[in-house]
Design a protein around this motif. Structure first.
Motif, PDB file in Angstrom:
ATOM      1  N   LEU A 184      53.870 -20.783 -95.175  1.00 42.73           N
ATOM      2  CA  LEU A 184      52.949 -20.054 -94.306  1.00 42.73           C
ATOM      3  C   LEU A 184      51.565 -20.083 -94.938  1.00 42.73           C
ATOM      4  O   LEU A 184      51.420 -19.917 -96.145  1.00 42.73           O
ATOM      5  N   VAL A 185      50.553 -20.296 -94.100  1.00 38.58           N
ATOM      6  CA  VAL A 185      49.160 -20.360 -94.554  1.00 38.58           C
ATOM      7  C   VAL A 185      48.327 -19.487 -93.625  1.00 38.58           C
ATOM      8  O   VAL A 185      48.499 -19.529 -92.403  1.00 38.58           O
ATOM      9  N   GLU A 186      47.420 -18.709 -94.217  1.00 42.28           N
ATOM     10  CA  GLU A 186      46.519 -17.874 -93.420  1.00 42.28           C
ATOM     11  C   GLU A 186      45.110 -18.439 -93.486  1.00 42.28           C
ATOM     12  O   GLU A 186      44.605 -18.724 -94.574  1.00 42.28           O
ATOM     13  N   VAL A 187      44.497 -18.615 -92.311  1.00 40.98           N
ATOM     14  CA  VAL A 187      43.141 -19.153 -92.226  1.00 40.98           C
ATOM     15  C   VAL A 187      42.316 -18.226 -91.327  1.00 40.98           C
ATOM     16  O   VAL A 187      42.673 -18.012 -90.168  1.00 40.98           O
ATOM     17  N   PRO A 188      41.219 -17.652 -91.848  1.00 46.46           N
ATOM     18  CA  PRO A 188      40.349 -16.858 -90.984  1.00 46.46           C
ATOM     19  C   PRO A 188      39.570 -17.771 -90.034  1.00 46.46           C
ATOM     20  O   PRO A 188      39.061 -18.806 -90.455  1.00 46.46           O
ATOM     21  N   VAL A 189      39.525 -17.393 -88.765  1.00 45.76           N
ATOM     22  CA  VAL A 189      38.798 -18.195 -87.776  1.00 45.76           C
ATOM     23  C   VAL A 189      37.739 -17.343 -87.100  1.00 45.76           C
ATOM     24  O   VAL A 189      37.875 -16.120 -86.987  1.00 45.76           O
ATOM     25  N   THR A 190      36.701 -18.008 -86.647  1.00 49.18           N
ATOM     26  CA  THR A 190      35.593 -17.348 -85.977  1.00 49.18           C
ATOM     27  C   THR A 190      35.457 -17.887 -84.561  1.00 49.18           C
ATOM     28  O   THR A 190      35.540 -19.093 -84.341  1.00 49.18           O
ATOM     29  N   ILE A 191      35.249 -16.969 -83.636  1.00 50.09           N
ATOM     30  CA  ILE A 191      34.975 -17.339 -82.255  1.00 50.09           C
ATOM     31  C   ILE A 191      33.632 -16.734 -81.898  1.00 50.09           C
ATOM     32  O   ILE A 191      33.458 -15.517 -81.930  1.00 50.09           O
ATOM     33  N   SER A 192      32.692 -17.569 -81.564  1.00 48.42           N
ATOM     34  CA  SER A 192      31.368 -17.110 -81.154  1.00 48.42           C
ATOM     35  C   SER A 192      31.442 -16.499 -79.760  1.00 48.42           C
ATOM     36  O   SER A 192      32.107 -17.036 -78.872  1.00 48.42           O
ATOM     37  N   ALA A 193      30.752 -15.386 -79.566  1.00 51.03           N
ATOM     38  CA  ALA A 193      30.706 -14.765 -78.239  1.00 51.03           C
ATOM     39  C   ALA A 193      30.100 -15.724 -77.220  1.00 51.03           C
ATOM     40  O   ALA A 193      30.481 -15.729 -76.047  1.00 51.03           O
ATOM     41  N   LEU A 194      29.173 -16.568 -77.664  1.00 49.28           N
ATOM     42  CA  LEU A 194      28.573 -17.542 -76.753  1.00 49.28           C
ATOM     43  C   LEU A 194      29.593 -18.590 -76.310  1.00 49.28           C
ATOM     44  O   LEU A 194      29.582 -19.026 -75.154  1.00 49.28           O
ATOM     45  N   ARG A 195      30.480 -18.995 -77.226  1.00 47.44           N
ATOM     46  CA  ARG A 195      31.537 -19.948 -76.838  1.00 47.44           C
ATOM     47  C   ARG A 195      32.485 -19.327 -75.834  1.00 47.44           C
ATOM     48  O   ARG A 195      32.935 -19.986 -74.893  1.00 47.44           O
ATOM     49  N   VAL A 196      32.828 -18.056 -76.037  1.00 49.07           N
ATOM     50  CA  VAL A 196      33.713 -17.367 -75.104  1.00 49.07           C
ATOM     51  C   VAL A 196      33.052 -17.306 -73.724  1.00 49.07           C
ATOM     52  O   VAL A 196      33.689 -17.577 -72.705  1.00 49.07           O
ATOM     53  N   ALA A 197      31.766 -16.965 -73.697  1.00 50.69           N
ATOM     54  CA  ALA A 197      31.042 -16.896 -72.424  1.00 50.69           C
ATOM     55  C   ALA A 197      31.012 -18.260 -71.742  1.00 50.69           C
ATOM     56  O   ALA A 197      31.227 -18.362 -70.531  1.00 50.69           O
ATOM     57  N   ARG A 198      30.772 -19.307 -72.532  1.00 48.84           N
ATOM     58  CA  ARG A 198      30.723 -20.661 -71.969  1.00 48.84           C
ATOM     59  C   ARG A 198      32.079 -21.044 -71.370  1.00 48.84           C
ATOM     60  O   ARG A 198      32.158 -21.611 -70.281  1.00 48.84           O
ATOM     61  N   GLN A 199      33.165 -20.708 -72.080  1.00 54.32           N
ATOM     62  CA  GLN A 199      34.508 -21.011 -71.564  1.00 54.32           C
ATOM     63  C   GLN A 199      34.776 -20.232 -70.276  1.00 54.32           C
ATOM     64  O   GLN A 199      35.318 -20.772 -69.315  1.00 54.32           O
ATOM     65  N   ALA A 200      34.384 -18.946 -70.261  1.00 49.38           N
ATOM     66  CA  ALA A 200      34.618 -18.121 -69.074  1.00 49.38           C
ATOM     67  C   ALA A 200      33.846 -18.645 -67.870  1.00 49.38           C
ATOM     68  O   ALA A 200      34.380 -18.709 -66.758  1.00 49.38           O
ATOM     69  N   ILE A 201      32.603 -19.040 -68.088  1.00 49.10           N
ATOM     70  CA  ILE A 201      31.801 -19.598 -66.993  1.00 49.10           C
ATOM     71  C   ILE A 201      32.422 -20.898 -66.505  1.00 49.10           C
ATOM     72  O   ILE A 201      32.512 -21.147 -65.302  1.00 49.10           O
ATOM     73  N   GLY A 202      32.862 -21.740 -67.444  1.00 47.13           N
ATOM     74  CA  GLY A 202      33.502 -22.994 -67.064  1.00 47.13           C
ATOM     75  C   GLY A 202      34.759 -22.774 -66.239  1.00 47.13           C
ATOM     76  O   GLY A 202      35.011 -23.488 -65.263  1.00 47.13           O
ATOM     77  N   MET A 203      35.537 -21.767 -66.609  1.00 48.22           N
ATOM     78  CA  MET A 203      36.752 -21.472 -65.845  1.00 48.22           C
ATOM     79  C   MET A 203      36.420 -20.912 -64.472  1.00 48.22           C
ATOM     80  O   MET A 203      37.081 -21.206 -63.495  1.00 48.22           O
ATOM     81  N   ALA A 204      35.387 -20.077 -64.408  1.00 49.69           N
ATOM     82  CA  ALA A 204      34.995 -19.490 -63.126  1.00 49.69           C
ATOM     83  C   ALA A 204      34.468 -20.568 -62.178  1.00 49.69           C
ATOM     84  O   ALA A 204      34.691 -20.505 -60.974  1.00 49.69           O
ATOM     85  N   MET A 205      33.774 -21.567 -62.723  1.00 49.67           N
ATOM     86  CA  MET A 205      33.213 -22.629 -61.897  1.00 49.67           C
ATOM     87  C   MET A 205      34.277 -23.661 -61.503  1.00 49.67           C
ATOM     88  O   MET A 205      34.152 -24.314 -60.492  1.00 49.67           O
ATOM     89  N   GLY A 206      35.317 -23.782 -62.327  1.00 46.46           N
ATOM     90  CA  GLY A 206      36.341 -24.801 -62.091  1.00 46.46           C
ATOM     91  C   GLY A 206      37.591 -24.193 -61.489  1.00 46.46           C
ATOM     92  O   GLY A 206      37.564 -23.528 -60.460  1.00 46.46           O
ATOM     93  N   ASP A 207      38.703 -24.422 -62.190  1.00 46.04           N
ATOM     94  CA  ASP A 207      40.006 -23.968 -61.709  1.00 46.04           C
ATOM     95  C   ASP A 207      40.251 -22.482 -61.945  1.00 46.04           C
ATOM     96  O   ASP A 207      41.229 -21.942 -61.466  1.00 46.04           O
ATOM     97  N   GLY A 208      39.413 -21.849 -62.718  1.00 42.82           N
ATOM     98  CA  GLY A 208      39.651 -20.455 -63.050  1.00 42.82           C
ATOM     99  C   GLY A 208      40.887 -20.336 -63.909  1.00 42.82           C
ATOM    100  O   GLY A 208      41.215 -21.222 -64.686  1.00 42.82           O
ATOM    101  N   LEU A 209      41.580 -19.243 -63.777  1.00 44.57           N
ATOM    102  CA  LEU A 209      42.798 -19.028 -64.560  1.00 44.57           C
ATOM    103  C   LEU A 209      44.043 -19.408 -63.773  1.00 44.57           C
ATOM    104  O   LEU A 209      45.147 -19.088 -64.171  1.00 44.57           O
ATOM    105  N   GLN A 210      43.875 -20.040 -62.629  1.00 41.15           N
ATOM    106  CA  GLN A 210      45.014 -20.378 -61.789  1.00 41.15           C
ATOM    107  C   GLN A 210      45.786 -21.584 -62.305  1.00 41.15           C
ATOM    108  O   GLN A 210      46.988 -21.633 -62.215  1.00 41.15           O
TER     109      GLN A 210
END
Length: 161
Positions: free
Chosen positions: A96-122
């Motif tokens: 088992l290995v533990e790795v801290p990861v970072t998610i930028s709020a801007l990346r999350v927003a970009r993904q959400a906008i992309g999903m809203a414009m495309g297939d969404g969560l369907q």
């Protein structure tokens, strides 16, 4: 002149040994995400501690120093992390290995906008977990894990609800 030849000979030998680390017949390391726990981050980022299970299907141990992971969703990096963790995955064993990861709020927003414009969560959401374990000399082991998340129900058809 003799020192240059000796240096060339040593360099050639080291390159040959490095090639042995990537000998065909070695199966790739299998990596699965075991757990993701939130940790403290800064204002515009989300931080998580990602626990990975490394499984070695080979008959030789894999010693590593350092781990890197890159989680891509729909072809774009969503989370990235590095760790100076050290360890060994035994032959036909796991670790088992533990790795801290970072998610930028801007990346999350970009993904959400992309999903809203495309297939969404369907529809299904493709993801790829890319990474590497740093090894001694030239013994870096790279891994890749792919999958699909199906978060939504059915798309509404022409016949309605």
């Amino acid at each position: 002149m003799m020192n240059r030849r000796r240096a060339l000979l040593y360099t050639t030998a080291l390159c040959g040994l490095a090639g042995c680390a990537a000998v065909p017949g070695h199966d790739p390391v299998q990596v699965t995400v075991v757990n993701i726990d939130p940790i403290e981050g800064e204002s515009l980022e989300l931080r998580f501690l990602c626990k990975l299970r490394l499984q070695n299907p080979n008959d030789s141990a894999i010693a590593f120093r350092g781990a890197v992971i890159d989680l891509q969703v729909r072809g774009t990096t969503l989370a990235y992390g590095v760790s100076d963790v050290e360890g060994t995955v035994p032959p036909f064993g796991e670790a088992l290995v533990e790795v801290p990861v970072t998610i930028s709020a801007l990346r999350v927003a970009r993904q959400a906008i992309g999903m809203a414009m495309g297939d969404g969560l369907q529809g299904p959401i493709d993801y790829v977990l890319l990474g590497k374990l740093g090894g001694p000399m030239f013994g870096t082991v790279r891994f890749e894990s792919r999958g699909v998340l199906n978060l939504g129900g059915k798309k509404a058809g022409a016949g309605g609800g």
